[in-house]
Motif scaffolding. Sequence first.
Motif, PDB file in Angstrom:
ATOM      1  N   MET A  19       0.830  -1.181   0.000  1.00 24.52           N
ATOM      2  CA  MET A  19       0.000   0.000   0.000  1.00 24.52           C
ATOM      3  C   MET A  19       0.875   1.245   0.000  1.00 24.52           C
ATOM      4  N   ALA A  20       0.427   2.234  -0.714  1.00 21.68           N
ATOM      5  CA  ALA A  20       1.152   3.493  -0.795  1.00 21.68           C
ATOM      6  C   ALA A  20       0.717   4.428   0.325  1.00 21.68           C
ATOM      7  N   SER A  21       1.578   5.367   0.643  1.00 22.99           N
ATOM      8  CA  SER A  21       1.276   6.397   1.633  1.00 22.99           C
ATOM      9  C   SER A  21       1.246   7.748   0.942  1.00 22.99           C
ATOM     10  N   LEU A  22       0.476   8.650   1.507  1.00 17.42           N
ATOM     11  CA  LEU A  22       0.341   9.988   0.940  1.00 17.42           C
ATOM     12  C   LEU A  22       0.368  10.987   2.082  1.00 17.42           C
ATOM     13  N   THR A  23       1.189  12.014   1.950  1.00 19.57           N
ATOM     14  CA  THR A  23       1.252  13.085   2.936  1.00 19.57           C
ATOM     15  C   THR A  23       0.703  14.347   2.299  1.00 19.57           C
ATOM     16  N   VAL A  24      -0.192  15.014   3.000  1.00 22.69           N
ATOM     17  CA  VAL A  24      -0.764  16.264   2.499  1.00 22.69           C
ATOM     18  C   VAL A  24      -0.242  17.388   3.382  1.00 22.69           C
ATOM     19  N   ARG A  25       0.531  18.267   2.784  1.00 23.62           N
ATOM     20  CA  ARG A  25       1.095  19.394   3.529  1.00 23.62           C
ATOM     21  C   ARG A  25       0.236  20.644   3.334  1.00 23.62           C
ATOM     22  N   ASN A  26       0.382  21.565   4.271  1.00 19.70           N
ATOM     23  CA  ASN A  26      -0.278  22.879   4.193  1.00 19.70           C
ATOM     24  C   ASN A  26      -1.798  22.762   4.090  1.00 19.70           C
ATOM     25  N   LEU A  27      -2.370  21.796   4.783  1.00 19.55           N
ATOM     26  CA  LEU A  27      -3.814  21.633   4.819  1.00 19.55           C
ATOM     27  C   LEU A  27      -4.385  22.641   5.809  1.00 19.55           C
ATOM     28  N   ASP A  28      -5.346  23.408   5.356  1.00 21.41           N
ATOM     29  CA  ASP A  28      -5.965  24.418   6.196  1.00 21.41           C
ATOM     30  C   ASP A  28      -6.571  23.755   7.434  1.00 21.41           C
ATOM     31  N   GLU A  29      -6.416  24.380   8.574  1.00 24.93           N
ATOM     32  CA  GLU A  29      -6.907  23.823   9.834  1.00 24.93           C
ATOM     33  C   GLU A  29      -8.422  23.638   9.822  1.00 24.93           C
ATOM     34  N   THR A  30      -9.123  24.525   9.121  1.00 22.94           N
ATOM     35  CA  THR A  30     -10.581  24.408   9.018  1.00 22.94           C
ATOM     36  C   THR A  30     -10.964  23.138   8.268  1.00 22.94           C
ATOM     37  N   ARG A  56     -15.829   6.635  11.186  1.00 16.32           N
ATOM     38  CA  ARG A  56     -14.546   6.220  10.612  1.00 16.32           C
ATOM     39  C   ARG A  56     -13.437   7.088  11.172  1.00 16.32           C
ATOM     40  N   SER A  57     -12.208   6.599  11.003  1.00 17.09           N
ATOM     41  CA  SER A  57     -11.044   7.415  11.332  1.00 17.09           C
ATOM     42  C   SER A  57     -10.880   8.459  10.226  1.00 17.09           C
ATOM     43  N   MET A  58     -10.108   9.488  10.507  1.00 15.17           N
ATOM     44  CA  MET A  58      -9.850  10.501   9.477  1.00 15.17           C
ATOM     45  C   MET A  58      -9.160   9.868   8.279  1.00 15.17           C
ATOM     46  N   GLU A  59      -8.243   8.969   8.541  1.00 14.15           N
ATOM     47  CA  GLU A  59      -7.504   8.307   7.468  1.00 14.15           C
ATOM     48  C   GLU A  59      -8.452   7.513   6.559  1.00 14.15           C
ATOM     49  N   GLU A  60      -9.371   6.762   7.177  1.00  9.03           N
ATOM     50  CA  GLU A  60     -10.333   5.989   6.387  1.00  9.03           C
ATOM     51  C   GLU A  60     -11.270   6.913   5.622  1.00  9.03           C
ATOM     52  N   GLU A  61     -11.665   8.015   6.237  1.00  8.35           N
ATOM     53  CA  GLU A  61     -12.543   8.985   5.578  1.00  8.35           C
ATOM     54  C   GLU A  61     -11.869   9.544   4.327  1.00  8.35           C
ATOM     55  N   VAL A  62     -10.584   9.854   4.432  1.00  9.94           N
ATOM     56  CA  VAL A  62      -9.842  10.372   3.278  1.00  9.94           C
ATOM     57  C   VAL A  62      -9.773   9.308   2.179  1.00  9.94           C
ATOM     58  N   ARG A  63      -9.558   8.039   2.554  1.00  6.56           N
ATOM     59  CA  ARG A  63      -9.507   6.970   1.548  1.00  6.56           C
ATOM     60  C   ARG A  63     -10.839   6.866   0.805  1.00  6.56           C
ATOM     61  N   VAL A  64     -11.933   6.948   1.552  1.00  2.00           N
ATOM     62  CA  VAL A  64     -13.253   6.862   0.928  1.00  2.00           C
ATOM     63  C   VAL A  64     -13.484   8.049  -0.005  1.00  2.00           C
ATOM     64  N   ILE A  65     -13.149   9.237   0.462  1.00  2.00           N
ATOM     65  CA  ILE A  65     -13.330  10.445  -0.360  1.00  2.00           C
ATOM     66  C   ILE A  65     -12.516  10.340  -1.651  1.00  2.00           C
ATOM     67  N   LEU A  66     -11.262   9.942  -1.546  1.00  2.00           N
ATOM     68  CA  LEU A  66     -10.412   9.824  -2.738  1.00  2.00           C
ATOM     69  C   LEU A  66     -10.922   8.743  -3.679  1.00  2.00           C
TER      70      LEU A  66
END
Length: 81
Positions: free
Chosen positions: A1-12, A26-36
Amino acid sequence: MASLTVRNLDETIKSRLRQQAARHGRSMEEEVRVILSNAIEPSVSSHGLGSRIKDHFAYLGGLELELPQRIYSPESPELRE
């Protein structure tokens, strides 16, 4: 599995993502996977709404209804100058 880092993400955005993940259980990580995944998957159907509704109810046999003859024909409106 690949990893992805998102920099400069707005706090909001991060806060709203955390809230959305919590609403979905879900965890934030799982939520991001679903969204992507949803963002890059091709749409389920290229049909219009009417075709999708017809497909959804196809198991009922696709009955064709006979429409009764129209006995009343609306008259054209009179146009005044």
